[in-house]
Design a protein around this motif. Structure first.
Motif, PDB file in Angstrom:
ATOM      1  N   LYS A  73      28.245  25.146  55.857  1.00 51.60           N
ATOM      2  CA  LYS A  73      27.657  25.266  54.519  1.00 51.60           C
ATOM      3  C   LYS A  73      26.340  24.514  54.460  1.00 51.60           C
ATOM      4  CE  LYS A  73      29.381  21.349  51.871  1.00 51.60           C
ATOM      5  NZ  LYS A  73      29.977  20.883  50.667  1.00 51.60           N
ATOM      6  N   LYS A  74      25.448  25.042  53.665  1.00 51.02           N
ATOM      7  CA  LYS A  74      24.146  24.402  53.418  1.00 51.02           C
ATOM      8  C   LYS A  74      23.873  24.474  51.923  1.00 51.02           C
ATOM      9  CE  LYS A  74      22.210  23.902  57.641  1.00 51.02           C
ATOM     10  NZ  LYS A  74      21.574  22.750  58.130  1.00 51.02           N
ATOM     11  N   GLY A  75      23.636  23.345  51.307  1.00 45.47           N
ATOM     12  CA  GLY A  75      23.219  23.307  49.910  1.00 45.47           C
ATOM     13  C   GLY A  75      24.297  23.565  48.878  1.00 45.47           C
ATOM     14  N   MET A  76      25.523  23.799  49.268  1.00 44.38           N
ATOM     15  CA  MET A  76      26.583  24.078  48.295  1.00 44.38           C
ATOM     16  C   MET A  76      27.046  22.792  47.620  1.00 44.38           C
ATOM     17  SD  MET A  76      28.963  26.868  50.268  1.00 44.38           S
ATOM     18  CE  MET A  76      30.162  26.973  48.963  1.00 44.38           C
ATOM     19  N   GLU A  77      27.200  22.874  46.310  1.00 48.07           N
ATOM     20  CA  GLU A  77      27.777  21.757  45.567  1.00 48.07           C
ATOM     21  C   GLU A  77      29.292  21.933  45.507  1.00 48.07           C
ATOM     22  OE1 GLU A  77      25.104  23.627  44.058  1.00 48.07           O
ATOM     23  OE2 GLU A  77      23.726  22.217  45.012  1.00 48.07           O
ATOM     24  N   SER A  78      29.988  20.930  44.993  1.00 46.01           N
ATOM     25  CA  SER A  78      31.451  20.940  45.014  1.00 46.01           C
ATOM     26  C   SER A  78      32.054  22.115  44.248  1.00 46.01           C
ATOM     27  CB  SER A  78      32.002  19.619  44.486  1.00 46.01           C
ATOM     28  OG  SER A  78      31.599  19.427  43.158  1.00 46.01           O
ATOM     29  N   GLN A  79      31.389  22.607  43.191  1.00 44.17           N
ATOM     30  CA  GLN A  79      31.960  23.699  42.400  1.00 44.17           C
ATOM     31  C   GLN A  79      31.641  25.088  42.967  1.00 44.17           C
ATOM     32  OE1 GLN A  79      29.339  21.905  41.485  1.00 44.17           O
ATOM     33  NE2 GLN A  79      27.762  23.271  40.714  1.00 44.17           N
ATOM     34  N   ASP A  80      30.704  25.190  43.922  1.00 41.06           N
ATOM     35  CA  ASP A  80      30.364  26.477  44.521  1.00 41.06           C
ATOM     36  C   ASP A  80      31.519  26.952  45.403  1.00 41.06           C
ATOM     37  OD1 ASP A  80      27.813  26.533  43.352  1.00 41.06           O
ATOM     38  OD2 ASP A  80      26.993  25.316  44.983  1.00 41.06           O
ATOM     39  N   VAL A  81      31.694  28.278  45.464  1.00 38.93           N
ATOM     40  CA  VAL A  81      32.854  28.847  46.146  1.00 38.93           C
ATOM     41  C   VAL A  81      32.409  29.856  47.202  1.00 38.93           C
ATOM     42  CG1 VAL A  81      34.939  30.250  45.815  1.00 38.93           C
ATOM     43  CG2 VAL A  81      34.340  28.519  44.139  1.00 38.93           C
ATOM     44  N   PHE A  82      33.126  29.855  48.306  1.00 38.43           N
ATOM     45  CA  PHE A  82      32.978  30.831  49.375  1.00 38.43           C
ATOM     46  C   PHE A  82      34.321  31.537  49.494  1.00 38.43           C
ATOM     47  CE2 PHE A  82      33.931  31.309  53.976  1.00 38.43           C
ATOM     48  CZ  PHE A  82      33.115  32.403  54.206  1.00 38.43           C
ATOM     49  N   GLU A  83      34.316  32.872  49.614  1.00 38.53           N
ATOM     50  CA  GLU A  83      35.560  33.635  49.506  1.00 38.53           C
ATOM     51  C   GLU A  83      35.723  34.615  50.671  1.00 38.53           C
ATOM     52  OE1 GLU A  83      37.043  35.218  45.431  1.00 38.53           O
ATOM     53  OE2 GLU A  83      35.701  36.746  46.263  1.00 38.53           O
ATOM     54  N   LEU A  84      36.952  34.736  51.134  1.00 35.87           N
ATOM     55  CA  LEU A  84      37.357  35.743  52.117  1.00 35.87           C
ATOM     56  C   LEU A  84      38.329  36.681  51.413  1.00 35.87           C
ATOM     57  CD1 LEU A  84      37.993  36.912  55.046  1.00 35.87           C
ATOM     58  CD2 LEU A  84      39.817  35.208  55.105  1.00 35.87           C
ATOM     59  N   VAL A  85      38.077  37.996  51.505  1.00 31.83           N
ATOM     60  CA  VAL A  85      38.989  38.986  50.932  1.00 31.83           C
ATOM     61  C   VAL A  85      39.394  39.938  52.049  1.00 31.83           C
ATOM     62  CG1 VAL A  85      39.301  40.783  49.182  1.00 31.83           C
ATOM     63  CG2 VAL A  85      37.811  38.825  48.703  1.00 31.83           C
ATOM     64  N   VAL A  86      40.697  40.172  52.173  1.00 35.12           N
ATOM     65  CA  VAL A  86      41.219  41.161  53.115  1.00 35.12           C
ATOM     66  C   VAL A  86      41.739  42.314  52.277  1.00 35.12           C
ATOM     67  CG1 VAL A  86      42.867  41.622  54.964  1.00 35.12           C
ATOM     68  CG2 VAL A  86      41.865  39.334  54.727  1.00 35.12           C
ATOM     69  N   ILE A  87      41.161  43.497  52.481  1.00 38.98           N
ATOM     70  CA  ILE A  87      41.507  44.677  51.697  1.00 38.98           C
ATOM     71  C   ILE A  87      42.332  45.610  52.580  1.00 38.98           C
ATOM     72  CG2 ILE A  87      40.581  46.635  50.386  1.00 38.98           C
ATOM     73  CD1 ILE A  87      37.902  44.861  50.321  1.00 38.98           C
ATOM     74  N   PHE A  88      43.553  45.924  52.153  1.00 35.33           N
ATOM     75  CA  PHE A  88      44.422  46.838  52.894  1.00 35.33           C
ATOM     76  C   PHE A  88      44.282  48.240  52.321  1.00 35.33           C
ATOM     77  CE2 PHE A  88      46.348  42.675  53.417  1.00 35.33           C
ATOM     78  CZ  PHE A  88      46.643  42.665  54.772  1.00 35.33           C
ATOM     79  N   ASP A  89      44.440  49.260  53.166  1.00 38.79           N
ATOM     80  CA  ASP A  89      44.268  50.630  52.705  1.00 38.79           C
ATOM     81  C   ASP A  89      45.377  51.103  51.775  1.00 38.79           C
ATOM     82  OD1 ASP A  89      46.250  50.872  54.621  1.00 38.79           O
ATOM     83  OD2 ASP A  89      45.361  52.608  55.614  1.00 38.79           O
ATOM     84  N   ASP A  90      46.437  50.315  51.608  1.00 37.48           N
ATOM     85  CA  ASP A  90      47.492  50.691  50.668  1.00 37.48           C
ATOM     86  C   ASP A  90      47.187  50.199  49.247  1.00 37.48           C
ATOM     87  OD1 ASP A  90      47.975  47.954  50.751  1.00 37.48           O
ATOM     88  OD2 ASP A  90      50.114  48.139  51.157  1.00 37.48           O
ATOM     89  N   GLY A  91      46.018  49.574  49.066  1.00 42.49           N
ATOM     90  CA  GLY A  91      45.611  49.107  47.741  1.00 42.49           C
ATOM     91  C   GLY A  91      45.846  47.623  47.500  1.00 42.49           C
ATOM     92  N   SER A  92      46.597  46.962  48.357  1.00 41.77           N
ATOM     93  CA  SER A  92      46.821  45.527  48.171  1.00 41.77           C
ATOM     94  C   SER A  92      45.696  44.740  48.830  1.00 41.77           C
ATOM     95  CB  SER A  92      48.181  45.120  48.751  1.00 41.77           C
ATOM     96  OG  SER A  92      48.221  45.357  50.137  1.00 41.77           O
ATOM     97  N   ASN A  93      45.585  43.476  48.455  1.00 41.84           N
ATOM     98  CA  ASN A  93      44.584  42.632  49.102  1.00 41.84           C
ATOM     99  C   ASN A  93      45.028  41.178  49.094  1.00 41.84           C
ATOM    100  OD1 ASN A  93      43.546  41.242  46.716  1.00 41.84           O
ATOM    101  ND2 ASN A  93      42.563  43.165  46.176  1.00 41.84           N
ATOM    102  N   PHE A  94      44.335  40.401  49.916  1.00 43.84           N
ATOM    103  CA  PHE A  94      44.552  38.961  50.026  1.00 43.84           C
ATOM    104  C   PHE A  94      43.217  38.292  49.766  1.00 43.84           C
ATOM    105  CE2 PHE A  94      43.682  35.280  52.631  1.00 43.84           C
ATOM    106  CZ  PHE A  94      44.696  34.416  52.253  1.00 43.84           C
ATOM    107  N   LYS A  95      43.233  37.200  49.011  1.00 46.38           N
ATOM    108  CA  LYS A  95      42.008  36.471  48.737  1.00 46.38           C
ATOM    109  C   LYS A  95      42.203  34.999  49.054  1.00 46.38           C
ATOM    110  CE  LYS A  95      39.775  37.658  45.071  1.00 46.38           C
ATOM    111  NZ  LYS A  95      39.367  37.846  43.674  1.00 46.38           N
ATOM    112  N   GLY A  96      41.298  34.456  49.852  1.00 49.91           N
ATOM    113  CA  GLY A  96      41.285  33.029  50.135  1.00 49.91           C
ATOM    114  C   GLY A  96      39.924  32.487  49.743  1.00 49.91           C
TER     115      GLY A  96
END
Length: 192
Positions: A73-96
């Motif tokens: 990370k560069k320049g991010m403050e504590s409240q800034d967020v970085f997100e990973l989303v895994v999208i499945f073809d059955d319509g479900s997903n995972f978010k971290g």
């Protein structure tokens, strides 16, 4: 022991690979001796093409996924967020998601996510999202690895009963041996 099979790996040294934003590849920030990485700035997003979860033309499928990548990370403050989303073809997903305070400033750290594959899913997309509030909020991603574990095909996990073991007389308890002898005596014998 679990065996994880690599499905997709990307070092970003030769472009964006399956990720859709070639303009997000930047030099000067590479992990482990590399010179390029994928940059997510402020509220940018990038995602992969659909990645098949079947194995080389077979009908076998994967039961679990493991996603590992290095992040800086560069320049991010504590409240800034970085997100990973895994999208499945059955319509479900995972978010971290990880907040700026969880990522070390200006040091590469390994993020690792393991998850189950929903039954019936045949392919996925991986998406990275920036959720920063200033132009200096940046996350660099490098050495991305997607691995999977084959779904088990043993009898217990498929719902079939395990094979029954036939016991020999010396494996039976004394009481059980007597009970079996009594049954044999009680059956009428036919004589010719």
């Amino acid at each position: 022991p679990d065996v994880w099979l690599p499905i997709y790996e990307e070092s970003f040294e030769n472009g964006a690979g399956l990720f859709d934003k070639i303009n997000m590849i930047r030099g000067n920030y590479g992990h482990n001796g590399g010179t390029h990485s994928l940059r997510i700035k402020r509220t940018q997003s990038t995602r992969t093409e659909w990645i098949a979860l079947g194995t080389d033309g077979s009908t076998e499928s994967y039961s679990h996924l493991n996603i590992a990548f290095w992040v800086l990370k560069k320049g991010m403050e504590s409240q800034d967020v970085f997100e990973l989303v895994v999208i499945f073809d059955d319509g479900s997903n995972f978010k971290g998601e990880w907040k700026g305070e969880e990522l070390l400033l200006e040091k590469w750290i390994l993020l690792n996510v393991s998850l189950e594959v929903p039954e019936g899913s045949g392919s996925i997309r991986i998406q990275f999202n920036g959720k920063g509030n200033a132009n200096n909020d940046k996350v660099f991603i490098d050495d991305f690895i997607l691995a999977a574990k084959l779904a088990s095909t043993n009898n217990r996990e498929l719902g079939a009963s395990p094979p029954r073991k036939r016991l020999r007389a010396h494996e039976l308890s004394l009481a059980e041996q007597k009970r079996m002898r009594g049954k044999r005596r009680a059956q009428p014998h036919s004589r010719k």
